[in-house]
Write a protein that holds these residues in place. Structure first.
Motif, PDB file in Angstrom:
ATOM      1  N   GLU A 320       0.834  -1.199   0.000  1.00 44.77           N
ATOM      2  CA  GLU A 320       0.000   0.000   0.000  1.00 44.77           C
ATOM      3  C   GLU A 320       0.869   1.250   0.000  1.00 44.77           C
ATOM      4  O   GLU A 320       0.636   2.199  -0.763  1.00 44.77           O
ATOM      5  N   ALA A 543      -8.537   0.805  -1.993  1.00 38.02           N
ATOM      6  CA  ALA A 543      -8.627   0.653  -0.540  1.00 38.02           C
ATOM      7  C   ALA A 543      -9.472   1.760   0.070  1.00 38.02           C
ATOM      8  O   ALA A 543     -10.329   1.510   0.931  1.00 38.02           O
ATOM      9  N   ARG A 547     -13.009   1.390   2.143  1.00 38.01           N
ATOM     10  CA  ARG A 547     -13.124   1.879   3.512  1.00 38.01           C
ATOM     11  C   ARG A 547     -14.187   2.962   3.645  1.00 38.01           C
ATOM     12  O   ARG A 547     -14.827   3.074   4.695  1.00 38.01           O
ATOM     13  N   GLU A 561     -11.180  -4.944   5.686  1.00 34.97           N
ATOM     14  CA  GLU A 561      -9.727  -4.993   5.831  1.00 34.97           C
ATOM     15  C   GLU A 561      -9.143  -6.281   5.270  1.00 34.97           C
ATOM     16  O   GLU A 561      -8.007  -6.285   4.778  1.00 34.97           O
ATOM     17  N   VAL A 564      -8.908  -5.546   1.614  1.00 32.76           N
ATOM     18  CA  VAL A 564      -7.806  -4.609   1.358  1.00 32.76           C
ATOM     19  C   VAL A 564      -6.464  -5.326   1.465  1.00 32.76           C
ATOM     20  O   VAL A 564      -5.570  -5.141   0.624  1.00 32.76           O
TER      21      VAL A 564
END
Length: 625
Positions: A320, A543, A547, A561, A564
């Motif tokens: 990320e 992501a 979220r 999560e 992700v």
């Protein structure tokens, strides 16, 4: 050694080949092995089913293959040697959701639920694995990747270090009314390059650095009795001591400064400099950004572009952060190219916005990326779109070619600003997007999957923001279009097999490989886009979309999560593969042979693809697709 002890030792040794047993203390592993019994299940025999009630047994596959099946979905899960089930049901003390059936003759180690819960309390690695299964596996894989690319010293001090750990001394401060001479004398005496200007209650108000001397003191001949409030940089960026070094590097890269304050709840803790971050990096992210900002000709930008892609895996951060670093530096390079190409053109500064589409629009670029860009512009009263377009297209062509020279290939699909189709006035973009939403044909859906991920890079960002708000409202009001997007997305299924672990290409130059971008990352990207359009989420990154949209769709945080984490593990594999190809001087692509992965990464990739199936199952359920 007695026979029973020998059997326990052999069982423990076998389990030690697999996570999480490979990290458990020897006495805890022996404790587990002592309590296991061996079960046998013939091919097609049901091992566990929802109708059996609350789960009473923890299973570890010793030999064979177990298939997980759910009503309405069919077979969705395949488990092999060393894998465990049903962890979620045991943790929740509920029946299993899936039916587990032996696909071959199967032997399983079996543990009573009571002992399973006792082991959770006994062994921290086992507890972490069961409660944070995917995250725990990902952490193991990232440590292996980091160890592969970094020296032992860099492992200790990486861009994952907290800013608090980098602060070596209390901050040196002065008041806003302190004379400039007095502050300079303090800086010289202390041997420091910056001083923080604080209010009487200690709240940071500004910062003054040695770098400010030329532009603010020497050249304008500023009197040395000038109060610091008049020469300081106001509102300095401050991050918490728990923030990571990569966040400070990103802030410096984006804004072009060399110091970041470290403050907790308004209380100044210290200052982190570019030099502090450089000591952590094999590649100086802030140095690259400085080189980009200072570049005055294409050759300098070409060198900076080469530095961006060189050894990024050695930064010691997760996928990320890596993709964010790459995309941020690529943004800066693109912006500098545009600045150099149109420095003298009033139109560039005031009348248009350069848009990034696709992976660049999502801030998810890897080392292999081509151009996907366009222009949005405004019209003066009485001015025609064609007239403005005619002036912008030659400029756009110069920018596209300069980016090509810097290592961002021209788009084979011609999705570039120099194409008149993608150099449009605001109302033209709205009309085009409206046609795609209303039509819903395959070409429109394909275009939506590329162009709806737009993000402003240069110029009038308000134009892009207005287009985003309009698009969010228009798409959310058309459930038929969203249903078509979902149907289109579900055609691309994760490559999990029922006979083999993975479904790979069977022949040709790509034999025995799979495409991590198309078959791995894209299911998450497509799902996140639909969720964002349905809920009006304004983020473009996968992501961030998940979220933002998750709470509005009542999707549990843990589920979001997990998606992700799975998405970014696939991104990490893509980056790792492209880095290896770059080092070998090979063309960069997104294909891997899963048989060449180590056991841990194969296992995580399987789990990542299972998460892709889960996110697609959520799409199918929500839209009855």
């Amino acid at each position: 050694m007695p026979a029973d002890n020998a059997l326990i030792a052999a069982t423990a040794e076998h389990l030690r080949r697999f996570a999480p047993f490979d990290r458990m203390a020897a006495d805890h592993l022996s404790w587990l092995a002592e309590r296991l019994r061996l079960g046998y299940y013939a091919k097609n025999e049901t091992v566990l089913a929802p109708e059996q009630g609350e789960v009473r047994t923890f299973y570890i596959i010793k030999q064979g293959v177990i298939r997980g099946e759910r009503e309405g979905q069919g077979a969705w899960l395949e488990l092999h040697e060393g894998e465990c089930f049903p962890i979620g049901a045991l943790l929740s003390r509920r029946p299993a959701i899936s039916q587990f059936r032996a696909q071959t003759d199967v032997f399983c180690y079996e543990l009573d639920a009571r002992d399973f819960h006792a082991l959770l309390e006994l062994s921290p690695p086992f507890h972490a694995f069961c409660t944070l299964r995917l995250a725990d596996l990902l952490a193991q894989s990232q440590r292996r990747t980091q160890a592969r690319y970094l020296s032992a010293a860099t492992e200790q001090q990486s861009l994952e270090s907290t800013l608090g750990s980098l602060v070596r001394r209390p901050p040196v401060t002065c008041r806003p009314d302190t004379p400039l001479r007095e502050s300079l004398e303090v800086m010289r005496a202390q041997g420091i390059g910056s001083i923080v200007v604080v209010s009487p209650d200690g709240t940071p108000e500004g910062i003054f650095t040695v770098r400010d001397l030329i532009g603010r003191v020497i050249l304008p001949a500023t009197p040395l009795d000038t109060p610091m409030r008049e020469v300081m940089s106001p509102q300095p960026v401050a991050l918490a001591s728990t923030a990571h070094a990569f966040e400070a590097a990103l802030a410096m890269a984006r804004h072009g400064f060399r110091h970041v304050l470290v403050a907790d709840q308004g209380r100044l803790v210290g200052v982190v400099s570019e030099k502090d971050l450089f000591s952590l990096q094999r590649i100086g992210v802030t140095q690259i950004s400085s080189a980009i900002r200072a570049a005055n000709e294409l050759g300098q930008l070409q060198q900076a572009a080469a530095d961006i892609g060189h050894n990024m895996m050695a930064q010691g951060v997760g996928a990320e952060q890596l993709t964010l670093l790459l995309s941020t530096l690529n943004d800066l390079l693109t912006q500098r190219v545009i600045e150099l190409e149109c420095a003298e053109a009033e139109l560039c500064r005031e009348r248009f916005c350069w848009l990034a589409f696709g992976s660049e629009g999502r801030l998810e670029q890897t080392l292999a990326t081509d151009q996907d860009n366009g222009i949005i512009f405004t019209l003066a009263p009485g001015e025609s779109a064609d007239a403005v377009r005619a002036r912008l297209l030659p400029l756009a062509a110069r920018i596209n070619r300069a980016l090509d020279a810097c290592g961002f290939p021209l788009c084979r699909g011609q999705i570039m600003a120099m194409n008149p189709k993608w150099c449009l006035a605001l109302e033209e973009w709205k009309a085009l997007f409206a046609r795609w939403i209303d039509a819903g044909d395959p070409e429109s859906l394909l275009n939506a999957s590329i162009f709806f991920d737009f993000r402003p890079l240069y110029g009038q960002a308000a134009l892009a923001e207005e287009l985003r708000q309009w698009l969010s409202t228009r798409a959310a009001a058309n459930p038929r279009f969203l249903h078509q997007m979902v149907t289109n997305a579900l055609r691309n299924r994760p490559p999990l097999g029922l006979v083999r672990d993975f479904v790979t290409d069977s022949g040709g130059e790509h034999a025995d490989t799979l495409d991590l971008k198309l078959n791995g990352a894209t299911p998450f990207v497509d799902a996140a886009r639909v969720f964002a359009l349905a809920t009006g989420a304004n983020a473009t990154g996968t992501a961030q979309r998940l979220r933002q949209a998750g709470p509005k769709l009542n999707i549990p945080v843990a589920e979001i999560e997990a998606w992700v984490s799975a998405f970014f593990f696939i991104q990490l594999l893509r980056l790792r593969r492209q880095h290896e190809e770059s080092e070998a001087g090979q063309p960069l692509d997104n294909r891997i042979n899963p048989d060449r992965l180590n056991d841990l990464d194969r296992r995580i990739l399987k789990e990542a693809f299972r998460q892709a199936r889960k996110i697609q199952a959520r799409l199918a359920l929500d839209y009855q697709a």
